[in-house]
Design an enzyme around this catalytic site. Sequence first.
Site, PDB file in Angstrom:
ATOM      1  CB  SER A   1     -45.299  -4.502 -15.220  1.00  0.00           C
ATOM      2  OG  SER A   1     -44.529  -5.373 -15.043  1.00  0.00           O
TER       3      SER A   1
ATOM      4  N   GLY B   1     -38.321  -4.018  -9.802  1.00  0.00           N
ATOM      5  CA  GLY B   1     -38.199  -2.578  -9.644  1.00  0.00           C
ATOM      6  C   GLY B   1     -38.378  -1.910 -11.270  1.00  0.00           C
TER       7      GLY B   1
ATOM      8  CB  ALA C   1     -51.654  -5.549 -10.299  1.00  0.00           C
TER       9      ALA C   1
ATOM     10  N   PRO D   1     -50.236 -10.316  -6.200  1.00  0.00           N
ATOM     11  CG  PRO D   1     -51.166 -12.212  -4.860  1.00  0.00           C
ATOM     12  CD  PRO D   1     -51.002 -10.595  -4.865  1.00  0.00           C
TER      13      PRO D   1
ATOM     14  CD  GLU E   1     -39.180  -7.200 -21.325  1.00  0.00           C
ATOM     15  OE1 GLU E   1     -39.352  -7.242 -19.777  1.00  0.00           O
ATOM     16  OE2 GLU E   1     -38.639  -8.367 -21.639  1.00  0.00           O
TER      17      GLU E   1
ATOM     18  CD  GLU F   1     -37.956   0.759  -6.501  1.00  0.00           C
ATOM     19  OE1 GLU F   1     -38.721   1.108  -5.612  1.00  0.00           O
ATOM     20  OE2 GLU F   1     -38.365  -0.458  -7.033  1.00  0.00           O
TER      21      GLU F   1
HETATM   22  C1  LIG Z   1     -36.848 -10.876  -5.691  1.00  0.00           C
HETATM   23  C2  LIG Z   1     -37.814  -9.786  -5.680  1.00  0.00           C
HETATM   24  C3  LIG Z   1     -38.015  -8.683  -4.918  1.00  0.00           C
HETATM   25  C4  LIG Z   1     -39.010  -7.876  -5.074  1.00  0.00           C
HETATM   26  N1  LIG Z   1     -39.335  -6.877  -4.222  1.00  0.00           N
HETATM   27  C5  LIG Z   1     -40.375  -6.282  -4.285  1.00  0.00           C
HETATM   28  C6  LIG Z   1     -40.691  -4.920  -3.229  1.00  0.00           C
HETATM   29  O1  LIG Z   1     -40.017  -5.024  -2.286  1.00  0.00           O
HETATM   30  N2  LIG Z   1     -41.932  -4.625  -3.316  1.00  0.00           N
HETATM   31  C7  LIG Z   1     -42.656  -4.617  -4.426  1.00  0.00           C
HETATM   32  O2  LIG Z   1     -43.682  -4.113  -4.345  1.00  0.00           O
HETATM   33  N3  LIG Z   1     -42.430  -5.359  -5.381  1.00  0.00           N
HETATM   34  C8  LIG Z   1     -41.320  -6.208  -5.294  1.00  0.00           C
HETATM   35  N4  LIG Z   1     -40.866  -7.007  -6.232  1.00  0.00           N
HETATM   36  C9  LIG Z   1     -41.769  -7.277  -7.523  1.00  0.00           C
HETATM   37  C10 LIG Z   1     -41.323  -6.785  -8.725  1.00  0.00           C
HETATM   38  O3  LIG Z   1     -40.853  -5.159  -8.804  1.00  0.00           O
HETATM   39  C11 LIG Z   1     -42.070  -7.106 -10.084  1.00  0.00           C
HETATM   40  O4  LIG Z   1     -41.906  -8.617 -10.062  1.00  0.00           O
HETATM   41  C12 LIG Z   1     -41.856  -6.455 -11.235  1.00  0.00           C
HETATM   42  O5  LIG Z   1     -42.423  -5.069 -11.163  1.00  0.00           O
HETATM   43  C13 LIG Z   1     -42.542  -7.404 -12.266  1.00  0.00           C
HETATM   44  O6  LIG Z   1     -43.895  -7.490 -12.185  1.00  0.00           O
HETATM   45  P1  LIG Z   1     -44.465  -9.107 -12.148  1.00  0.00           P
HETATM   46  O7  LIG Z   1     -43.606  -9.810 -11.478  1.00  0.00           O
HETATM   47  O8  LIG Z   1     -45.942  -8.828 -11.860  1.00  0.00           O
HETATM   48  O9  LIG Z   1     -44.437  -9.202 -13.708  1.00  0.00           O
HETATM   49  P2  LIG Z   1     -45.524  -8.855 -14.778  1.00  0.00           P
HETATM   50  O10 LIG Z   1     -45.876  -7.480 -14.690  1.00  0.00           O
HETATM   51  O11 LIG Z   1     -46.648  -9.728 -15.034  1.00  0.00           O
HETATM   52  O12 LIG Z   1     -44.457  -8.793 -16.193  1.00  0.00           O
HETATM   53  C14 LIG Z   1     -44.265 -10.183 -16.772  1.00  0.00           C
HETATM   54  C15 LIG Z   1     -43.590  -9.758 -17.972  1.00  0.00           C
HETATM   55  O13 LIG Z   1     -44.407  -8.978 -18.844  1.00  0.00           O
HETATM   56  C16 LIG Z   1     -43.572  -8.050 -19.302  1.00  0.00           C
HETATM   57  N5  LIG Z   1     -44.508  -7.044 -19.483  1.00  0.00           N
HETATM   58  C17 LIG Z   1     -45.495  -6.455 -18.823  1.00  0.00           C
HETATM   59  N6  LIG Z   1     -46.066  -5.481 -19.311  1.00  0.00           N
HETATM   60  C18 LIG Z   1     -45.676  -5.354 -20.564  1.00  0.00           C
HETATM   61  C19 LIG Z   1     -46.022  -4.425 -21.688  1.00  0.00           C
HETATM   62  N7  LIG Z   1     -46.946  -3.219 -21.178  1.00  0.00           N
HETATM   63  N8  LIG Z   1     -45.181  -4.474 -22.732  1.00  0.00           N
HETATM   64  C20 LIG Z   1     -44.454  -5.377 -22.850  1.00  0.00           C
HETATM   65  N9  LIG Z   1     -43.920  -6.489 -21.865  1.00  0.00           N
HETATM   66  C21 LIG Z   1     -44.612  -6.322 -20.842  1.00  0.00           C
HETATM   67  C22 LIG Z   1     -42.622  -7.529 -18.125  1.00  0.00           C
HETATM   68  O14 LIG Z   1     -41.557  -6.812 -18.758  1.00  0.00           O
HETATM   69  C23 LIG Z   1     -42.239  -8.925 -17.577  1.00  0.00           C
HETATM   70  O15 LIG Z   1     -41.260  -9.409 -18.480  1.00  0.00           O
HETATM   71  C24 LIG Z   1     -39.935  -8.016  -6.145  1.00  0.00           C
HETATM   72  C25 LIG Z   1     -39.872  -9.257  -7.159  1.00  0.00           C
HETATM   73  C26 LIG Z   1     -38.729  -9.932  -7.171  1.00  0.00           C
HETATM   74  C27 LIG Z   1     -38.572 -11.010  -8.065  1.00  0.00           C
END
Ligand SMILES: Cc1cc2nc3c(=O)[nH]c(=O)nc-3n(C[C@H](O)[C@H](O)[C@H](O)COP(=O)(O)OP(=O)(O)OC[C@H]3O[C@@H](n4cnc5c(N)ncnc54)[C@H](O)[C@@H]3O)c2cc1C
Length: 377
Positions: free
Chosen positions: A134, A363, A132, A130, A367, A242
């Site tokens: 990216s 994945g 962490a 929730p 950004e 991946e």
């Molecule tokens: C349908 C679905 C299936 C998934 N399946 C899996 C799975 O099987 N296993 C698993 O582990 N995860 C899974 N995920 C998680 C997915 O990999 C993450 O949602 C993704 O990595 C982004 O992380 P976050 O949602 O926490 O967004 P955040 O990391 O909070 O990012 C939010 C926004 O900020 C931007 N951002 C973040 N850091 C920076 C930076 N340094 N500079 C500029 N912009 C930035 C991002 O690009 C994004 O637009 C899944 C997600 C979805 C929606």
Amino acid sequence: MDNIYITPEHELLREQVARFIAREVEPFAAAWEEEGCVPREVLRKMGEAGLLGLMYEAEYGGADADALTNLVFAEALSQSTFGGFIITVLVHTDMASPHLFHAGNAAQKARYMPDVIAGKTITAVGITEPGAGSDVAGMRMTAKREGDEWVLNGTKMFITNGVHANLYFIAAKTGTARHDVSMFIVEKGTPGFTVGRALKKTGWLSSDTAELVFDQVRIPAGNLLGEEGKGFYSVMKNFQTERIALAAMAVGHCTQALKMTLDYVRQRQAFGATLWDKQTIRQRIAMLDAKTRAARQFMYHCAWSVTQGRDIVQEVSMLKALTGELVNEVLQTCQQFHGGMGFIRETAIERLWRDARVLGIGGGATEVMLEEVAKRY
Ligand SMILES: Cc1cc2nc3c(=O)[nH]c(=O)nc-3n(C[C@H](O)[C@H](O)[C@H](O)COP(=O)(O)OP(=O)(O)OC[C@H]3O[C@@H](n4cnc5c(N)ncnc54)[C@H](O)[C@@H]3O)c2cc1C
């Protein structure tokens, strides 16, 4: 053959997948979207057909194939217009089970690999939390060694196959340093491990996505996957497989959507002629096709580079960013050219448009991928 990397054997694989999709997926997948799950029986049939372990060792039932063959498979799956089905399979074959393939020891592989390849055991990978996504190293979940066991505590979020998987590869902190992450094998049913609510999503409706909760979950010391404290690098390595698979899905759906749209605008009449007769429409389709074909060549080149053992983190990050955005550009336009029909549920173009959205997020969000590119200049 429209690509120098594709062989006649690859074409046979593509045709085999096409036949499977036509027979076992397309007639039923709309119902799976309603149910929020791809039946396990379908995955077992894929396993029986030899489609779930292409990259894996023959001694466990795999095909010992290379990254190009694996890409052909991932792209071939995108002949289906149901992203939920495709991601259910690709998470199992290209995102979760590769952790076992790359880091598993002989005993772990002997125990789990045959059923993973046969589709009897379905896998999921839990990295995101929730707090962490990216920022993988920002995870809070912990694993502490107590005697012959590891004790896991924490929560994973957005986990694909989370509800219906049998075997989970879970990342947790095993020390205090930021990158002190290790990977663990957790079987469903382990006391203290609960699957939280299934999450309702915009797209990929037949893919089950869940929150996973670990409360004092005790697993044997032997369930550590790979070296203690080296899990972060293992996660980063697996991201390469991946991301090529996710690119294949994006490019495959660009190709599908453009084909559908070409058919549609050629027959749809407006102002005394077909939509195809409008220069603005046919030129935009031509440009999107050009971008799709260029992305496809780059994607195959990346997979070929993997077969040569090259370090291509920068290229794969570019590919993920490029294709995650391109599929949204293509689908937005293709949906627009379908007019009102493009907004009607149960049309393939509407589903592809909804499913495209997550390809720029999951994945490795665009950004974050671009940062991976930029820091390697
Ligand atoms: C349908 C679905 C299936 C998934 N399946 C899996 C799975 O099987 N296993 C698993 O582990 N995860 C899974 N995920 C998680 C997915 O990999 C993450 O949602 C993704 O990595 C982004 O992380 P976050 O949602 O926490 O967004 P955040 O990391 O909070 O990012 C939010 C926004 O900020 C931007 N951002 C973040 N850091 C920076 C930076 N340094 N500079 C500029 N912009 C930035 C991002 O690009 C994004 O637009 C899944 C997600 C979805 C929606």
